[in-house]
Motif scaffolding. Sequence first.
Motif, PDB file in Angstrom:
ATOM      1  N   ASP A 169      -9.122  -6.606  -2.593  1.00  0.00           N
ATOM      2  CA  ASP A 169      -9.926  -5.463  -2.177  1.00  0.00           C
ATOM      3  C   ASP A 169     -10.739  -5.806  -0.926  1.00  0.00           C
ATOM      4  OD1 ASP A 169     -10.897  -2.741  -2.724  1.00  0.00           O
ATOM      5  OD2 ASP A 169     -12.823  -3.719  -3.097  1.00  0.00           O
ATOM      6  N   SER A 213      -5.251   2.297  -8.112  1.00  0.00           N
ATOM      7  CA  SER A 213      -6.573   2.836  -8.417  1.00  0.00           C
ATOM      8  C   SER A 213      -7.258   3.346  -7.147  1.00  0.00           C
ATOM      9  CB  SER A 213      -7.432   1.747  -9.076  1.00  0.00           C
ATOM     10  OG  SER A 213      -8.727   2.223  -9.366  1.00  0.00           O
ATOM     11  N   ARG A 214      -7.172   2.569  -6.072  1.00  0.00           N
ATOM     12  CA  ARG A 214      -7.761   2.993  -4.799  1.00  0.00           C
ATOM     13  C   ARG A 214      -7.123   4.287  -4.298  1.00  0.00           C
ATOM     14  NH1 ARG A 214      -9.674  -1.333  -0.997  1.00  0.00           N
ATOM     15  NH2 ARG A 214      -8.358  -0.291   0.547  1.00  0.00           N
ATOM     16  N   SER A 215      -5.786   4.373  -4.400  1.00  0.00           N
ATOM     17  CA  SER A 215      -5.071   5.548  -3.903  1.00  0.00           C
ATOM     18  C   SER A 215      -5.402   6.794  -4.718  1.00  0.00           C
ATOM     19  CB  SER A 215      -3.565   5.289  -3.922  1.00  0.00           C
ATOM     20  OG  SER A 215      -3.212   4.260  -3.043  1.00  0.00           O
ATOM     21  N   GLN A 252       0.803  -1.222   0.000  1.00  0.00           N
ATOM     22  CA  GLN A 252       0.000   0.000   0.000  1.00  0.00           C
ATOM     23  C   GLN A 252       0.836   1.273   0.000  1.00  0.00           C
ATOM     24  OE1 GLN A 252      -3.722   0.183   0.018  1.00  0.00           O
ATOM     25  NE2 GLN A 252      -2.862   2.066  -0.838  1.00  0.00           N
ATOM     26  N   GLY A 290     -12.519  -3.420   1.385  1.00  0.00           N
ATOM     27  CA  GLY A 290     -13.380  -2.988   0.291  1.00  0.00           C
ATOM     28  C   GLY A 290     -14.526  -3.951   0.050  1.00  0.00           C
ATOM     29  N   LYS A 302      -8.097   7.417  -6.499  1.00  0.00           N
ATOM     30  CA  LYS A 302      -9.471   7.846  -6.201  1.00  0.00           C
ATOM     31  C   LYS A 302      -9.542   8.580  -4.872  1.00  0.00           C
ATOM     32  CE  LYS A 302     -11.744   4.164  -8.833  1.00  0.00           C
ATOM     33  NZ  LYS A 302     -12.558   2.912  -8.743  1.00  0.00           N
ATOM     34  N   ARG A 303      -8.816   8.085  -3.867  1.00  0.00           N
ATOM     35  CA  ARG A 303      -8.834   8.722  -2.559  1.00  0.00           C
ATOM     36  C   ARG A 303      -8.216  10.109  -2.614  1.00  0.00           C
ATOM     37  NH1 ARG A 303      -6.069   5.284  -0.116  1.00  0.00           N
ATOM     38  NH2 ARG A 303      -4.083   6.378   0.121  1.00  0.00           N
ATOM     39  N   ASP A 350     -15.671  -0.986  -8.641  1.00  0.00           N
ATOM     40  CA  ASP A 350     -14.576  -0.403  -7.863  1.00  0.00           C
ATOM     41  C   ASP A 350     -13.203  -0.829  -8.365  1.00  0.00           C
ATOM     42  OD1 ASP A 350     -16.449   0.792  -6.205  1.00  0.00           O
ATOM     43  OD2 ASP A 350     -16.474  -0.896  -4.792  1.00  0.00           O
ATOM     44  N   LEU A 393      -4.702  -2.469  -8.579  1.00  0.00           N
ATOM     45  CA  LEU A 393      -5.804  -2.266  -7.635  1.00  0.00           C
ATOM     46  C   LEU A 393      -5.461  -1.198  -6.607  1.00  0.00           C
ATOM     47  CD1 LEU A 393      -8.532  -3.063  -6.348  1.00  0.00           C
ATOM     48  CD2 LEU A 393      -7.226  -4.630  -4.895  1.00  0.00           C
ATOM     49  N   LEU A 394      -4.301  -1.323  -5.954  1.00  0.00           N
ATOM     50  CA  LEU A 394      -3.937  -0.369  -4.908  1.00  0.00           C
ATOM     51  C   LEU A 394      -3.726   1.029  -5.474  1.00  0.00           C
ATOM     52  CD1 LEU A 394      -1.505  -2.541  -2.750  1.00  0.00           C
ATOM     53  CD2 LEU A 394      -3.951  -2.136  -2.421  1.00  0.00           C
TER      54      LEU A 394
END
Length: 495
Positions: free
Chosen positions: A380, A340-342, A302, A385, A344-345, A391, A337-338
Amino acid sequence: MQGCCQGLRRGRLCLHAHELAKNELGIARLATRQACRMQKSSTCLLAFVVCAYCQTMTLAFQAPRRRHLTYNNWRRSTTVQLPIECVSPLRATATAAGSGWINTKDLLQRSRRCSDNETSMATIDGGDADTVVRFPSQSSVERLVIRDRICFIKRDDNLFLPGSNISGNKARKFLSLNNLPDDEFPDALVSYGGHQSNAMVALAAIVSSKNAALGDRRTHDATKRFIYYSKPIPRYLKQNPSGNFLRATSLGMEIRTLPHEEYRSLFGGLHGGSAMPPADLDPPLAGRSLWVPQGGASGVAQDGADVLALEIVDFWASRDMPPLAVCCPGGTCTTALLLSRSIKRILRDKRIQSADNIKVVVIPCVGNDEYAMRQMASLDKSLGGRGAEKDMPAILKPRVDARSRGGTKGYLTFGEPTIEILETFDELNNAGLFLDLLYGAPAWTLMLQHWRSRDDNCPLTGRQVLYIHSGGLEGISSQMTRYKHKKLIEERTIQ
């Protein structure tokens, strides 16, 4: 065939020898010092030979020094002062009651409040106010023209972590491990996977660098260990160690082979299983062992994804925020995946309304789109998640008219040499982009199918392309050997 072989000219490959050797040299030097301290003469001799070979290829190159919080960027001839790491000690709580493994969440607690020196520090918005992640420097972004289309290359292949000297995608994934203080590092790392895995040699390099940094403070019982499970080693590789297998064993990796059925039962088959350690696998040192899933597919990755996301958002914002497709080659698809999550945040916390203008696109190089979706959904969910498809990053699929080319659902078979991959490798090399043959060239083989696509369902349509170069160039020699055995290239073209 003949044209492709002629394209892989000796001279051009030799020009890239220094790029491959710089990583080899740093790892080989660590292996030599580690073996000498442990008084293993055979390992020391082997590591010394590898080191001498790399030295002749690099000549003027000097690897980044250990034991100093200074990162020498050899390409730019600059020195970046790094801050002292501030990481909370690992608590030996278990991932599950009574399992005896270190809790990964403790590893990821971001209590690095280093306020004195913020050089080469990245502040991640959306987390704790004082959260900082140490990194040597941002990787550069280069602009290339490929088939008359402008694209951008995020050069993570030129990114090296101090101490371990690991680069590329694994430098991002294992940033949090590399940054742990030497005396707080887990006494044992345990992982599994293939015999030429990039994650394998990266973990071996990190553990070896921690042992080297501890130096005289380290007793025999306190030696950090890296234990790696694999299927039976092929006879040819056992008799002729090469590539990442040679590097990792020279760095002190303890390899434990299992019969095929036992391996499949323990780790979930060809493509790996859960991010959690198998219930039937006991930690080698209870309370002091960290489980790292195949390819680093866990929350350990992460921190590195957060830093990469911030760099990409900064780059995007500096270009007036046009629609952007961030393309990542995917094995376990963890980075995609990580990342994309970061992203977006970060965009949500910055209250940027056009947040959907940055789309992460993963190009599966292992399995197919269904496998990629299962892997990302599973990770996720393990991170809190929902695992919902909406997502997930976009998954690039082969064109319908290309699905007769073999593989699964039109995807190329991982690790299988093909003339198609070789042609892509040569074309991109001529364009100024040197790729590996396991992830980079196969990913671009699929991307080029859609290069001029106007299909609204294609995630590349109407977007600028930013490709994340995942590195892995140190494995080119062993990959080329496989192409030689398949008679796809001539022996004289391999340097």
